[in-house]
Every structure is written in C-alpha cells, then in structure tokens.
Design a protein around this motif. Structure first.
Motif, PDB file in Angstrom:
ATOM      1  N   SER A  67     -11.046  48.165 -16.433  1.00  0.00           N
ATOM      2  CA  SER A  67     -12.296  48.917 -16.271  1.00  0.00           C
ATOM      3  C   SER A  67     -13.127  48.897 -17.552  1.00  0.00           C
ATOM      4  O   SER A  67     -12.629  48.583 -18.633  1.00  0.00           O
ATOM      5  CB  SER A  67     -11.987  50.365 -15.877  1.00  0.00           C
ATOM      6  N   THR A  68     -14.387  49.233 -17.403  1.00  0.00           N
ATOM      7  CA  THR A  68     -15.309  49.369 -18.540  1.00  0.00           C
ATOM      8  C   THR A  68     -15.723  50.828 -18.648  1.00  0.00           C
ATOM      9  O   THR A  68     -16.210  51.405 -17.677  1.00  0.00           O
ATOM     10  CB  THR A  68     -16.551  48.482 -18.336  1.00  0.00           C
ATOM     11  N   VAL A  69     -15.514  51.408 -19.819  1.00  0.00           N
ATOM     12  CA  VAL A  69     -15.817  52.823 -20.031  1.00  0.00           C
ATOM     13  C   VAL A  69     -16.763  52.966 -21.216  1.00  0.00           C
ATOM     14  O   VAL A  69     -16.491  52.432 -22.297  1.00  0.00           O
ATOM     15  CB  VAL A  69     -14.528  53.642 -20.287  1.00  0.00           C
ATOM     16  N   TYR A  70     -17.861  53.677 -21.023  1.00  0.00           N
ATOM     17  CA  TYR A  70     -18.813  53.965 -22.096  1.00  0.00           C
ATOM     18  C   TYR A  70     -18.596  55.399 -22.582  1.00  0.00           C
ATOM     19  O   TYR A  70     -18.537  56.325 -21.774  1.00  0.00           O
ATOM     20  CB  TYR A  70     -20.250  53.795 -21.607  1.00  0.00           C
ATOM     21  N   ALA A  71     -18.482  55.568 -23.885  1.00  0.00           N
ATOM     22  CA  ALA A  71     -18.208  56.884 -24.453  1.00  0.00           C
ATOM     23  C   ALA A  71     -19.185  57.193 -25.583  1.00  0.00           C
ATOM     24  O   ALA A  71     -19.890  56.306 -26.078  1.00  0.00           O
ATOM     25  CB  ALA A  71     -16.771  56.945 -24.965  1.00  0.00           C
ATOM     26  N   PHE A  72     -19.199  58.471 -26.013  1.00  0.00           N
ATOM     27  CA  PHE A  72     -20.045  58.926 -27.113  1.00  0.00           C
ATOM     28  C   PHE A  72     -21.507  58.518 -26.917  1.00  0.00           C
ATOM     29  O   PHE A  72     -22.089  57.827 -27.742  1.00  0.00           O
ATOM     30  CB  PHE A  72     -19.514  58.413 -28.450  1.00  0.00           C
ATOM     31  N   SER A  73     -22.058  58.944 -25.785  1.00  0.00           N
ATOM     32  CA  SER A  73     -23.468  58.661 -25.445  1.00  0.00           C
ATOM     33  C   SER A  73     -23.759  57.162 -25.498  1.00  0.00           C
ATOM     34  O   SER A  73     -24.782  56.722 -26.027  1.00  0.00           O
ATOM     35  CB  SER A  73     -24.409  59.420 -26.390  1.00  0.00           C
ATOM     36  N   ASN A  74     -22.832  56.372 -24.944  1.00  0.00           N
ATOM     37  CA  ASN A  74     -22.963  54.908 -24.848  1.00  0.00           C
ATOM     38  C   ASN A  74     -22.928  54.197 -26.207  1.00  0.00           C
ATOM     39  O   ASN A  74     -23.317  53.033 -26.295  1.00  0.00           O
ATOM     40  CB  ASN A  74     -24.230  54.507 -24.096  1.00  0.00           C
ATOM     41  N   MET A  75     -22.452  54.863 -27.244  1.00  0.00           N
ATOM     42  CA  MET A  75     -22.346  54.206 -28.550  1.00  0.00           C
ATOM     43  C   MET A  75     -21.097  53.340 -28.634  1.00  0.00           C
ATOM     44  O   MET A  75     -21.012  52.433 -29.464  1.00  0.00           O
ATOM     45  CB  MET A  75     -22.315  55.246 -29.675  1.00  0.00           C
ATOM     46  N   PHE A  76     -20.117  53.621 -27.774  1.00  0.00           N
ATOM     47  CA  PHE A  76     -18.823  52.933 -27.808  1.00  0.00           C
ATOM     48  C   PHE A  76     -18.506  52.439 -26.407  1.00  0.00           C
ATOM     49  O   PHE A  76     -18.693  53.168 -25.428  1.00  0.00           O
ATOM     50  CB  PHE A  76     -17.745  53.912 -28.297  1.00  0.00           C
ATOM     51  N   VAL A  77     -18.021  51.200 -26.304  1.00  0.00           N
ATOM     52  CA  VAL A  77     -17.653  50.661 -24.995  1.00  0.00           C
ATOM     53  C   VAL A  77     -16.223  50.131 -25.043  1.00  0.00           C
ATOM     54  O   VAL A  77     -15.837  49.426 -25.969  1.00  0.00           O
ATOM     55  CB  VAL A  77     -18.635  49.556 -24.537  1.00  0.00           C
ATOM     56  N   ASN A  78     -15.457  50.517 -24.051  1.00  0.00           N
ATOM     57  CA  ASN A  78     -14.077  50.049 -23.906  1.00  0.00           C
ATOM     58  C   ASN A  78     -14.050  49.132 -22.688  1.00  0.00           C
ATOM     59  O   ASN A  78     -14.072  49.599 -21.553  1.00  0.00           O
ATOM     60  CB  ASN A  78     -13.151  51.261 -23.715  1.00  0.00           C
ATOM     61  N   ASP A  79     -14.048  47.826 -22.914  1.00  0.00           N
ATOM     62  CA  ASP A  79     -14.137  46.873 -21.809  1.00  0.00           C
ATOM     63  C   ASP A  79     -13.090  45.766 -21.956  1.00  0.00           C
ATOM     64  O   ASP A  79     -12.431  45.653 -22.996  1.00  0.00           O
ATOM     65  CB  ASP A  79     -15.550  46.286 -21.703  1.00  0.00           C
ATOM     66  N   PRO A  80     -12.900  44.927 -20.911  1.00  0.00           N
ATOM     67  CA  PRO A  80     -11.853  43.905 -20.952  1.00  0.00           C
ATOM     68  C   PRO A  80     -11.991  42.918 -22.118  1.00  0.00           C
ATOM     69  O   PRO A  80     -10.996  42.553 -22.740  1.00  0.00           O
ATOM     70  CB  PRO A  80     -12.005  43.190 -19.599  1.00  0.00           C
ATOM     71  N   MET A  81     -13.218  42.473 -22.409  1.00  0.00           N
ATOM     72  CA  MET A  81     -13.393  41.539 -23.522  1.00  0.00           C
ATOM     73  C   MET A  81     -12.945  42.168 -24.835  1.00  0.00           C
ATOM     74  O   MET A  81     -12.213  41.565 -25.621  1.00  0.00           O
ATOM     75  CB  MET A  81     -14.865  41.111 -23.640  1.00  0.00           C
ATOM     76  N   GLY A  82     -13.381  43.393 -25.072  1.00  0.00           N
ATOM     77  CA  GLY A  82     -13.022  44.082 -26.306  1.00  0.00           C
ATOM     78  C   GLY A  82     -11.530  44.287 -26.431  1.00  0.00           C
ATOM     79  O   GLY A  82     -10.941  44.056 -27.500  1.00  0.00           O
ATOM     80  N   ASN A  83     -10.878  44.691 -25.353  1.00  0.00           N
ATOM     81  CA  ASN A  83      -9.441  44.963 -25.413  1.00  0.00           C
ATOM     82  C   ASN A  83      -8.630  43.682 -25.609  1.00  0.00           C
ATOM     83  O   ASN A  83      -7.630  43.687 -26.333  1.00  0.00           O
ATOM     84  CB  ASN A  83      -8.986  45.693 -24.145  1.00  0.00           C
ATOM     85  N   LEU A  84      -9.060  42.587 -24.985  1.00  0.00           N
ATOM     86  CA  LEU A  84      -8.344  41.319 -25.177  1.00  0.00           C
ATOM     87  C   LEU A  84      -8.485  40.844 -26.621  1.00  0.00           C
ATOM     88  O   LEU A  84      -7.506  40.390 -27.241  1.00  0.00           O
ATOM     89  CB  LEU A  84      -8.879  40.260 -24.204  1.00  0.00           C
ATOM     90  N   LEU A  85      -9.687  40.948 -27.179  1.00  0.00           N
ATOM     91  CA  LEU A  85      -9.893  40.560 -28.576  1.00  0.00           C
ATOM     92  C   LEU A  85      -9.103  41.462 -29.526  1.00  0.00           C
ATOM     93  O   LEU A  85      -8.554  40.995 -30.528  1.00  0.00           O
ATOM     94  CB  LEU A  85     -11.384  40.610 -28.920  1.00  0.00           C
ATOM     95  N   LYS A  86      -9.023  42.743 -29.204  1.00  0.00           N
ATOM     96  CA  LYS A  86      -8.239  43.661 -30.043  1.00  0.00           C
ATOM     97  C   LYS A  86      -6.761  43.273 -30.041  1.00  0.00           C
ATOM     98  O   LYS A  86      -6.093  43.288 -31.085  1.00  0.00           O
ATOM     99  CB  LYS A  86      -8.405  45.107 -29.563  1.00  0.00           C
ATOM    100  N   LEU A  87      -6.238  42.930 -28.865  1.00  0.00           N
ATOM    101  CA  LEU A  87      -4.830  42.553 -28.775  1.00  0.00           C
ATOM    102  C   LEU A  87      -4.515  41.342 -29.651  1.00  0.00           C
ATOM    103  O   LEU A  87      -3.499  41.311 -30.355  1.00  0.00           O
ATOM    104  CB  LEU A  87      -4.451  42.277 -27.314  1.00  0.00           C
ATOM    105  N   PHE A  88      -5.399  40.356 -29.633  1.00  0.00           N
ATOM    106  CA  PHE A  88      -5.175  39.183 -30.485  1.00  0.00           C
ATOM    107  C   PHE A  88      -5.428  39.510 -31.959  1.00  0.00           C
ATOM    108  O   PHE A  88      -4.825  38.898 -32.840  1.00  0.00           O
ATOM    109  CB  PHE A  88      -6.040  38.012 -30.019  1.00  0.00           C
ATOM    110  N   SER A  89      -6.292  40.477 -32.222  1.00  0.00           N
ATOM    111  CA  SER A  89      -6.510  40.908 -33.604  1.00  0.00           C
ATOM    112  C   SER A  89      -5.260  41.582 -34.171  1.00  0.00           C
ATOM    113  O   SER A  89      -4.869  41.336 -35.313  1.00  0.00           O
ATOM    114  CB  SER A  89      -7.704  41.867 -33.686  1.00  0.00           C
ATOM    115  N   TYR A  90      -4.619  42.432 -33.369  1.00  0.00           N
ATOM    116  CA  TYR A  90      -3.367  43.065 -33.807  1.00  0.00           C
ATOM    117  C   TYR A  90      -2.308  42.001 -34.086  1.00  0.00           C
ATOM    118  O   TYR A  90      -1.589  42.059 -35.088  1.00  0.00           O
ATOM    119  CB  TYR A  90      -2.811  44.019 -32.742  1.00  0.00           C
TER     120      TYR A  90
END
Length: 501
Positions: A67-90
């Motif tokens: 899923s894609t979730v927008y938080a903090f008045s749309n300043m932050f987005v939690n989406d599939p692209m971001g999470n996949l890139l984070k996993l490879f960053s870790y």
C-alpha cells in the motif's frame, strides 16, 4: 487497484516506524559506546547491524502490504518503491560495515578518542537516506539530503591525521554545499511559481497550464544540476575521483553505495512525480548528462593507475546508464513506457550498488595496516595468492563491464531496451560503444590478477564474517544475472504501484 491512504493524528507515526526505530537506535548506540573500552568495540558493531535488521523488519512489513500511505500532511510517503529501495539500502549499509570493520580498526577509526563514531555517523547517514527516499515535500527532501551529507562529510574527515582524507573532506564539503545550494535555489523557484512545496500538488499546478513556464524551466535547470552532482554525472563530477581516492576506503564505500539509491529515489520524486508535465525539458537535460557521463567516465578511467580513482570514473559512467533509464519513460509527451523505463533504472541502480560494494570490499581484503592496496599493480598475481578472491573480483568486474551472465549484463540490457523503445537508436548504439570501451579497463585488472607475477606475497587475513558476506555477494551477482526476472519484476511492480498513487 489504487491502494492509497492519507492519515492524520497519531496514525502519522505508523508509516515512519522504521525511521523512528533507527533514530532511537543510533542515539542509544552513541550513548552506549561512550562507556565501552576499545576491547569491547565489537558490541557497537553488533548493535549497529542489529539496528539495521530492526529497521528492515518494519520496512519489509510495509513493503509486503503493497500500500501507499501519506503522512504528516503529505510531507512523507510510504510506498512500494521507497520500501524496496530502503531494504536494499539496509543490505548495502550492512555489507559496507562488515567489509570496513577490520580496515577501520587497523587505521584507528574505531579506537582512541574516536570510539564508535564511524558506526553512529553511518546510521545517521542511513537515516538521512531513508528520509530522502520517502520524501513527498521539498522541505523533507532537503532535510534528508543534509542529514545524509553532513554525516558523510564527517566520515570522510574521520582520519584527522591523514592529509589526503582532510583534503577530500574539504573538497566534498565545499562542492556539496554548492550543489545543495543549486537544488535549494531550484526548489525555491518552483515554489515561487506554483505556491506549494508538496510534490503531488506541484505536478497538478504544472499540468493545469496556469504557471509561468519560463520560471519553471529556470528552476528545473537548478534542480537537475543539484541532482546531477549527487549522482556524480558530468559536468558535475569534479568531486567524485578526488573524494573516492582521498577518503579512507571504508568511507569511500559508504559514499558510493547506499546514497546512490537515495539519490535515484529523489530523482523519481522530483522529476517523475513532481514535474512529469515538464518531461520534454528535463529529458533533454538528462540526455546531455548521460552522453557526457558515458564518454568522459569511460575514456578517463582508461588512463587511471589508482584503482579507487578508476572506480570513481567508472561510477560516473555507470550513472550515465541510470540517467538513460530515467530519460526513456516519456515518449511524445505520453508516459506509456514509464513503469518499464524507471524500473530498469531502479534495477540498474541496485545492481551497481551491490557490485560496487563487493569490489571495494575486496580492495579492503588486500589492504592492511600501513598499506592501502589502492593501485592496480597491487592486484598483480592475486590468483597465485588466493584463487578464490581473484575469481570473486573477476566476477564483480565482469558484472560492472556488463558481461553475461552477470547481473550487470541484465541491468544494461534492461536499460538499453527501454531506450530503444523511445526510437533513440543512436543513443542506444552510443551507450553500447562506450560500454565496450569501459570493458577494457575492467578486463585489464582481470589480466593483472591472473597473468602477472605477484609483487606482494603477504598472506590475506580475512575475518570470517567478511569472508562469508563476500562469498554471498559474489553468488548474488551471478544468481541475479542468470535469473534476473524476480528482482526486475519487483522493481517494475514497485514503480507501477508508486506511479499509480
């Protein structure tokens, strides 16, 4: 199906659990390390890796939801692209710390008055990258960028008694501040033209046709210049060879690894999600940057005798391919090939990072106290000292060169296929020709390792954890090259869902 949520109140904290966890963990590790003796520094190392595993747990849970979730008045987005890139960053950051541990200890970067700052600064740079990857607002992007950059500036200068490292830190800091200024000035122009800092709203305002296009184009030029610096693309590449060569090799790996994934993310956020109606303008800019990067990077790398400097110019050329993927998504003002092109660029970025991490890891295997193993000649006769590590280095170099069946070939093929669908046959041919040029300096190192007589016969001392991770790194490069579909599909799905939101 568009699975998008916008939340408010206390629920804002749920999408940023990974960032909050890493922030608390980094702060706790900093405090714990203050009370540890040098003999117990392994505790800091273990806690740092545990922090990355903990953050990965939260990001994987978010990625699995799709899923894609927008938080903090749309300043932050939690989406599939971001999470996949984070996993490879870790993953990349964890491998980097494993590879750099003994190297940093031998050079006093983890002892004496310094303590565990190397690990803590690495975690804070990781936190900055996470913020960049999930940013949906100009302010959030800049906050993440500066947190990452300031941590990296300090890491480059960590060896205070090393004149080369201090010089590299000064160059990186001055040019980095200039590039940040470019990016900030470009963002301010876009804010002045559209009246909003939110990326999604900017796209709507530009698409409405009511915004002064001359101001938009002016701001776009500065934004692209700032992004090109962070990628190390020509002509904003001046810092790359000097900083790669001057920084301690462990820190060079921190610079050339995970931050590239974060920079790719903000390229997609700013250019694709924020300024897709201006695609014709920024695609032409990226084309010039890509052509120059491929030409200058590959041709200059041939003349290098210092391996770290050669890999720096190689990075410049590799970023040219990432830019090719980014410029191939919109054809005739229609984003019909967007998901395929941007997922190819994302796959290429991941491939490059995984391969580069292993390459610098092997450089640190040959290095020892008082000896850096930075020259190409230092690899002479490596096959006679250790056939296993010579074979592993060969695999990684062949992947960087794009030789099948390594994953570098699959990545180059995916990007070239995307460029070809735009009808830019000349650009595809140009990229292939300079890939052949690039193959020369990679294969030259393979020749030195297998056919030259060794000048150094010192035994290679490798920690068990580093040896295991290096072996897995090499196997992953081959396995993902022979079976690239799973990762390619994951990148395609992540990009498709992100663009749909």
């Amino acid at each position: 199906m568009n699975n998008t949520q916008m939340i408010s109140g206390a629920a804002n904290l749920v999408p940023i659990y990974a960032e909050v966890f890493l922030l608390i963990a980094a702060s706790a590790i900093l405090l714990i390390d203050m009370f540890l003796d040098q003999s117990k520094r392994a505790i800091t190392y273990a806690l740092t890796l545990a922090a990355l595993v903990g953050a990965a747990f939260f990001s994987f849970a978010d990625y699995s939801s799709g899923s894609t979730v927008y938080a903090f008045s749309n300043m932050f987005v939690n989406d599939p692209m971001g999470n996949l890139l984070k996993l490879f960053s870790y993953l990349t950051m964890g491998m980097t710390l494993v590879y750099a541990r003994q190297y940093s200890t031998d050079r006093g970067m983890l002892g004496g008055n310094l303590g565990g700052e190397f690990y803590v600064l690495a975690l804070f740079s990781m936190l900055g990258q996470m913020v960049m990857i999930s940013a949906n607002n100009f302010l959030t992007i800049y906050l993440g960028l500066e947190l990452m950059s300031l941590s990296l500036y300090a890491l480059v200068a960590l060896r205070r008694d090393d004149a080369k490292a201090t010089e590299a830190a000064m160059k990186y800091f001055i040019l980095g501040a200039l590039a940040s200024g470019f990016l900030l000035y470009g963002m301010s122009m876009l804010y002045g033209a559209t009246g909003t800092l939110e990326i999604g709203e900017i796209a709507k305002k530009i698409g409405s046709g009511t915004v002064d296009r001359s101001i938009l184009t002016f701001g776009l030029v500065f934004v692209v210049a700032g992004l090109a610096f962070k990628l190390g693309a020509v002509p904003f590449h001046m810092w790359v060879p000097d900083v790669y060569q001057g920084a301690p090799t462990g820190v060079t790996l921190l610079l050339g690894g995970a931050p590239k994934l974060a920079t790719f993310a903000i390229c997609v956020r700013l250019l694709v999600e924020g300024m897709l109606p201006l695609a014709f303008d920024w695609q032409n800019m990226l084309m010039i940057l890509a052509v120059l990067s491929l030409a200058v990077g590959n041709l200059t790398a041939i003349a290098q005798t210092n391996l770290k400097r050669m890999l720096a110019y190689s990075t410049i050329a590799q970023m040219g391919f990432v830019l090719l993927g980014l410029l191939a998504g919109v054809v005739d003002q229609k984003p019909t090939h967007a998901a395929a092109a941007y997922s190819a660029a994302m796959y290429y970025s991941i491939t490059y990072v995984l391969t580069t991490v292993g390459t610098f890891g092997l450089i640190m295997v040959l290095a020892r106290q008082g000896f850096e193993a930075e020259e190409i000649d230092d690899f002479k006769g490596l096959s006679k000292r250790s056939p296993l590590y010579a074979a592993l280095m060969s695999v990684l170099l062949f992947s960087l060169a794009g030789v099948p069946p390594m994953m570098g070939f699959a990545a180059k093929f995916a990007v070239l296929q995307s460029v070809l669908t735009t009808g830019a046959v000349w650009l595809t041919v140009f990229a292939v020709m300079f890939s052949l040029v690039g193959a020369f300096y990679y294969i030259r190192i393979v020749k030195v390792m297998w056919f030259d007589e060794p000048t150094d016969t010192a035994p290679l001392a490798v920690n068990t954890d580093k040896g295991i991770v290096l072996a897995l790194n090499g196997l992953a490069v081959v396995a993902l090259g022979m079976m690239p579909d799973s990762l390619l599909h994951a990148c395609y799905t992540a990009i498709e869902k992100t663009l749909a939101s």
